[in-house]
Write an enzyme that holds these catalytic residues in place. Structure first.
Site, short mmCIF file in Angstrom:
data_model
loop_
_atom_site.label_atom_id
_atom_site.label_comp_id
_atom_site.label_asym_id
_atom_site.label_seq_id
_atom_site.Cartn_x
_atom_site.Cartn_y
_atom_site.Cartn_z
N TYR A 112 -9.37 1.09 1.76
CA TYR A 112 -9.02 1.05 3.18
C TYR A 112 -8.57 2.40 3.70
O TYR A 112 -7.94 3.17 2.98
CB TYR A 112 -7.89 0.04 3.45
CG TYR A 112 -8.41 -1.26 3.98
CD1 TYR A 112 -8.89 -1.34 5.28
CD2 TYR A 112 -8.45 -2.40 3.19
CE1 TYR A 112 -9.40 -2.53 5.78
CE2 TYR A 112 -8.96 -3.59 3.68
CZ TYR A 112 -9.43 -3.65 4.97
OH TYR A 112 -9.93 -4.81 5.46
N ASP A 113 -8.83 2.65 4.98
CA ASP A 113 -8.31 3.81 5.68
C ASP A 113 -7.46 3.32 6.84
O ASP A 113 -7.93 2.51 7.65
CB ASP A 113 -9.45 4.69 6.23
CG ASP A 113 -10.32 5.23 5.11
OD1 ASP A 113 -10.97 4.42 4.43
OD2 ASP A 113 -10.37 6.46 4.94
N HIS A 155 -3.05 -7.93 6.67
CA HIS A 155 -2.41 -6.61 6.66
C HIS A 155 -1.09 -6.75 7.43
O HIS A 155 -1.12 -7.15 8.60
CB HIS A 155 -3.26 -5.56 7.39
CG HIS A 155 -4.62 -5.36 6.81
ND1 HIS A 155 -4.91 -4.36 5.93
CD2 HIS A 155 -5.78 -6.04 7.00
CE1 HIS A 155 -6.19 -4.42 5.59
NE2 HIS A 155 -6.75 -5.44 6.22
N ASP A 181 25.15 1.16 15.53
CA ASP A 181 23.95 1.97 15.30
C ASP A 181 22.95 1.05 14.61
O ASP A 181 23.16 0.66 13.46
CB ASP A 181 24.30 3.16 14.41
CG ASP A 181 23.11 4.10 14.22
OD1 ASP A 181 22.05 3.85 14.84
OD2 ASP A 181 23.23 5.07 13.46
N ILE A 182 21.88 0.65 15.31
CA ILE A 182 20.98 -0.36 14.74
C ILE A 182 19.55 0.15 14.54
O ILE A 182 19.13 1.12 15.18
CB ILE A 182 20.96 -1.66 15.59
CG1 ILE A 182 20.67 -1.37 17.07
CG2 ILE A 182 22.27 -2.43 15.40
CD1 ILE A 182 20.60 -2.63 17.93
N ASP A 206 0.80 -1.22 0.00
CA ASP A 206 0.00 0.00 0.00
C ASP A 206 0.83 1.28 0.00
O ASP A 206 0.44 2.27 -0.62
CB ASP A 206 -0.96 0.01 1.20
CG ASP A 206 -2.27 -0.71 0.90
OD1 ASP A 206 -2.57 -0.92 -0.29
OD2 ASP A 206 -2.98 -1.06 1.85
N HIS A 243 -7.25 -10.99 8.30
CA HIS A 243 -8.59 -10.40 8.33
C HIS A 243 -9.61 -11.35 7.70
O HIS A 243 -9.61 -11.56 6.49
CB HIS A 243 -8.58 -9.06 7.61
CG HIS A 243 -9.84 -8.27 7.80
ND1 HIS A 243 -9.97 -6.97 7.41
CD2 HIS A 243 -11.05 -8.61 8.35
CE1 HIS A 243 -11.19 -6.54 7.71
NE2 HIS A 243 -11.86 -7.53 8.27
N GLU A 272 3.45 1.07 -3.44
CA GLU A 272 2.81 1.10 -4.76
C GLU A 272 1.87 2.29 -4.95
O GLU A 272 1.57 2.68 -6.08
CB GLU A 272 2.01 -0.20 -4.97
CG GLU A 272 2.90 -1.43 -5.02
CD GLU A 272 2.12 -2.73 -5.09
OE1 GLU A 272 2.74 -3.74 -5.49
OE2 GLU A 272 0.93 -2.78 -4.74
N HIS A 274 -7.93 -11.82 3.75
CA HIS A 274 -6.67 -11.16 3.42
C HIS A 274 -5.89 -10.87 4.69
O HIS A 274 -6.38 -11.13 5.80
CB HIS A 274 -6.95 -9.85 2.67
CG HIS A 274 -7.78 -8.89 3.44
ND1 HIS A 274 -9.15 -8.97 3.54
CD2 HIS A 274 -7.42 -7.82 4.20
CE1 HIS A 274 -9.61 -8.00 4.31
NE2 HIS A 274 -8.59 -7.29 4.73
N GLY A 323 -7.36 3.85 -1.48
CA GLY A 323 -8.51 3.22 -2.13
C GLY A 323 -9.58 2.89 -1.11
O GLY A 323 -10.10 3.77 -0.43
CU LIG Z 1 -8.70 -5.95 6.20
#
Ligand SMILES: [Cu+2]
Ligand SMILES: *[C@@H]1O[C@H](CO)[C@@H](O)[C@H](O)[C@H]1NC(C)=O
Ligand SMILES: *[C@@H]1O[C@H](CO)[C@@H](O)[C@H](O)[C@H]1NC(C)=O
Ligand SMILES: *[C@@H]1O[C@H](CO)[C@@H](O)[C@H](O)[C@H]1NC(C)=O
Ligand SMILES: *[C@@H]1O[C@H](CO)[C@@H](O)[C@H](O)[C@H]1NC(C)=O
Ligand SMILES: *[C@@H]1O[C@H](CO)[C@@H](O)[C@H](O)[C@H]1NC(C)=O
Length: 698
Positions: free
Chosen positions: A432-433, A489, A637-638, A344, A648, A347, A487, A430
């Site tokens: 999803y928020d 996330h 330094d990581i 998300d 979901h 792309e 799906h 698109g």
């Molecule tokens: Cu979802």
């Protein structure tokens, strides 16, 4: 996921509670300094964005035309220089750090990378140039997505498909889906090796919820460089789900409003806001940090330091924190769905997917707002108003308390309310928020919260009842003719921790069950087994193996009584990892999603977990690929990369709009301070803070 079509309208919600917010009572020793120069990590200004694209157009490196700009972001100054600025901003008048922009442009079918010196915006100059030869492409621009959406109605076979479904072209709209990468699937096609999008079309009449009304079975392939339809398939006709019951706009639904009613509330800060903003530097209670904006990541938190009242100085915690990418693979292997394996941020760009926040609904009344700019495909700066909000939150939680009732005649109760500072942005990619919060607590904790809401990606089906489903439907029937497809996330944060200094180590403490061999009747207990990660392979942790206390320590610093100064990574509940096979193409692109925790040595080029070119990427440039070098991470330094994961399985309550679902983790001080920092905070009740207009229960 991802189809950019039209702005979503916001729904008005009443604020649920009357809240009286105290101005926080922790005193800060350092007053905000008046910086003689802008902070070196400030996002590029409108003028700098303009200068950077002008330099690209004027340069002799990129000869082909047209040039489309896909990304312009700050090319960060060296970390050492930023740290020396931050430690003494007033003294930096003689050492102006250069301002540089990284520009990624497409021209002549190639991806061009230019670094432009925009220190003097009237004379910008290209200081480095390269053509990207590896796999993958930059994110889609807003303009090319709009151009791609306009193509299907001009493509005769599509017009015929629409007619065949008894629909009118004016009722149909299309959005561009990234197509991922699936090995040699493009061989022998017209779009072999090209930068393409697959178009998903919807019936847009009758509802704002177009995702609920997909035009199933039709797939168009658009070459995004040629801006032409290069592939087309109309495979199956499914009924278009009905518009009824899909609407979510208040002015279309009601009145009457019959949902559960809550009393309106107010937010009051009788002493005013408790934080200050000096440019983009926020000072609040014991915290100070910089808030930036990047068109790919959105909010960027930098140089977060905390004031230590015992030591009388500011101490470093987090050099840089931002969302690096979000991987969302769908679980339907059918022709129209198998490729839906979105990145998300990489792309679609999270920053440009952020729209103005709605005051009073997205953020409470006491919020302050920040605007931001990004470059459009012509290189013109686009202003987004109110894209980030900052507010103090008192949600009725308790920071610490104790009631001492051992001595019945002298009951002692001491409580401190938990007032925190939230930095919020919402990315609407698109359907999803994602509500993205960085929450700072006076205890020293930084809590990250990603709340998922918006609309499911839905597949049209002939099913109107679960009794009809005989095969794997790859989703939940959420309404008649509508499947909410399964799906995941995976939200990956880049967290460059600098715990009380630059060099840190990653310590894994495993809770180990023990058998008691002593002479008490107790048979078992657990204890800690400490392991310091030496190299990157030791820095990878899958959390479900065994209980652990994961620490980032500064090995050169100890508390007075000898504990290593540290911060703890405290995972929240969202710890899902990918269930896809390692040889599956989307998993190769997002191979880092099988473990939640990765630790790498700091490298200013390694910012994007899915690679700089996430679109159609192959996994050759991602976090897992970088760590194959197995570099040293002990006393270095990581950078911590933490992935929040959710599987979901949609349910009917996710329809027509999904109630928000939160995923969190915390970075919590662990032997960082000598003791609880909140002991010397005042209890509430002083001054006017007890004022409340709530009245009695009616
Ligand atoms: Cu979802
Ligand atoms: C960048 O531009 C500034 C102002 O023109 C100049 O002083 C500086 O030397 C330039 N830096 C590089 C690396 O070109
Ligand atoms: C298609 O829609 C347009 C605009 O609503 C309308 O003018 C036209 O008559 C419609 N055509 C058909 C065949 O329904
Ligand atoms: C820094 O990262 C880039 C990109 O991954 C890589 O090419 C380079 O070798 C890295 N440098 C070091 C010292 O690891
Ligand atoms: C209470 O509020 C009033 C009006 O805002 C202000 O003048 C006064 O100083 C406040 N008192 C205290 C103790 O904070
Ligand atoms: C409490 O608030 C009300 C309404 O704002 C105001 O009239 C009143 O003076 C306040 N009381 C105190 C003690 O500040």
């Amino acid at each position: 996921m991802a189809t950019k079509m039209m702005p979503l309208l916001s729904v008005l919600l009443p604020i649920a509670l009357a809240i009286l917010l105290l101005a926080t009572s922790v005193t800060v020793a350092n007053a905000a300094s008046s910086h003689s120069h802008p902070h070196p990590l400030n996002s590029l200004s409108a003028a700098e964005l303009k200068a950077a694209s002008a330099a690209v157009h004027a340069s002799s490196f990129v000869k082909a035309r047209p040039i489309t700009i896909h990304y312009v972001g700050l090319d960060e100054p060296d970390k050492a220089d930023v740290l020396s600025y931050a430690s003494n901003p007033a003294a930096s008048s003689t050492t102006i750090l250069p301002r540089r922009a990284l520009v990624i442009a497409r021209a002549g079918g190639e991806s061009h990378e230019l670094i432009v010196n925009v220190t003097d915006i009237s004379a910008p100059s290209v200081v480095s140039y390269a053509i990207h030869r590896g796999a993958g492409f930059p994110a889609f621009t807003v303009e090319e997505q709009a151009a791609a959406s306009a193509l299907p109605p001009t493509y005769p076979p599509f017009v015929e498909s629409v007619r065949r479904r008894g629909l009118n072209l004016s009722e149909v709209g299309c959005g561009s889906l990234s197509k991922g990468w699936f090995g040699g699937e493009d061989e022998g096609t017209a779009w072999r090796g090209a930068r393409v999008a697959k178009m998903q079309c919807f019936v847009v009449s009758g509802t704002a919820n177009l995702y609920a009304r997909p035009l199933a079975g039709v797939t168009l392939v658009v070459d995004m460089d040629q801006m032409a339809v290069v592939g087309y398939r109309d495979r199956v006709v499914q009924p278009v789900p009905k518009a009824e019951g899909t609407e979510y706009r208040a002015d279309k639904i009601g009145p009457p409003f019959t949902g559960p009613a809550v009393a309106p509330g107010v937010v009051v800060q009788p002493e005013g806001k408790g934080f200050r903003m000096d440019g983009n530097v926020v000072s609040w209670a014991n915290w100070e940090f910089h808030v930036g904006f990047d068109m790919r990541a959105g909010t960027v938190i930098s140089s977060a330091t905390i004031h230590d009242a015992d030591a009388g100085l500011r101490r470093r915690v987090l050099y840089r924190g931002f969302v690096s990418d979000v991987f969302v693979p769908y679980m339907d292997p059918a022709e129209e769905w198998y490729f839906r394996t979105f990145m998300d941020a990489g792309e679609y760009n999270f920053g440009i997917s952020a729209f103005p926040l709605q005051p009073g609904s997205d953020c409470p009344a006491n919020a302050a707002y920040l605007d931001a700019y990004y470059a459009n495909q012509d290189g013109e700066p686009v202003k987004v108003d109110n894209v980030i909000c900052v507010f103090e939150r008192y949600a009725g939680d308790v920071a610490w308390r104790h009631t001492e009732a051992s001595l019945p005649n002298q009951i002692v109760t001491e409580v401190r309310p938990d007032v925190t500072l939230v930095v919020r942005m919402v990315a609407s990619t698109g359907n999803y928020d994602y509500i993205l919060d960085w929450e700072f607590k006076t205890t020293g904790t930084i809590k990250f919260v990603a709340s998922l809401t918006g609309i499911l990606a839905m597949q049209a089906t002939s099913y109107t009842h679960t009794d009809q489903i005989k095969e794997d439907a790859h989703g939940t029937l959420v309404a008649e003719n509508t499947l909410g497809i399964y799906h995941d996330h995976f939200i990956t944060c880049h967290l460059d921790l600098d715990v009380d200094g630059t060099k840190n180590s990653f310590v894994k403490n495993s809770l180990t069950p023990m058998r008691n061999t002593g002479d008490t009747p107790r048979r078992s207990y657990w204890t800690l087994r400490r392991e310091v990660a030496e190299t990157e392979s030791d820095g990878q942790v899958k959390l479900d193996d065994a209980p652990r206390v994961l620490l980032f320590v500064n090995p050169s610093k100890k508390t007075k009584i000898g504990n290593e100064i540290g911060y703890r990574l405290l995972p929240g509940g969202a710890t899902a990892t990918s269930l896809l096979d390692d040889d599956d193409y989307p998993q190769r692109r997002a191979s880092y999603t099988k473990k939640q925790v990765w630790v790498t040595p700091y490298n200013r080029s390694e910012k994007w977990v899915s690679g700089r070119y996430a679109q159609q990427s192959t996994g050759e440039d991602n976090l897992a690929a970088w760590t194959k070098k197995n570099r040293q991470i002990k006393d270095e330094d990581i950078v911590l990369w933490y992935t929040l994961g959710l599987h979901h399985v949609p349910c009917q309550e996710d329809f027509p709009v999904m109630p928000s679902l939160s995923a969190t983790f915390e970075l919590r001080p662990f032997n960082f301070f000598e003791s609880n920092q909140l002991i010397r905070t005042r209890p509430p009740g002083h001054g006017n803070s007890t004022n409340c207009s709530c009245g009695g229960v009616g």
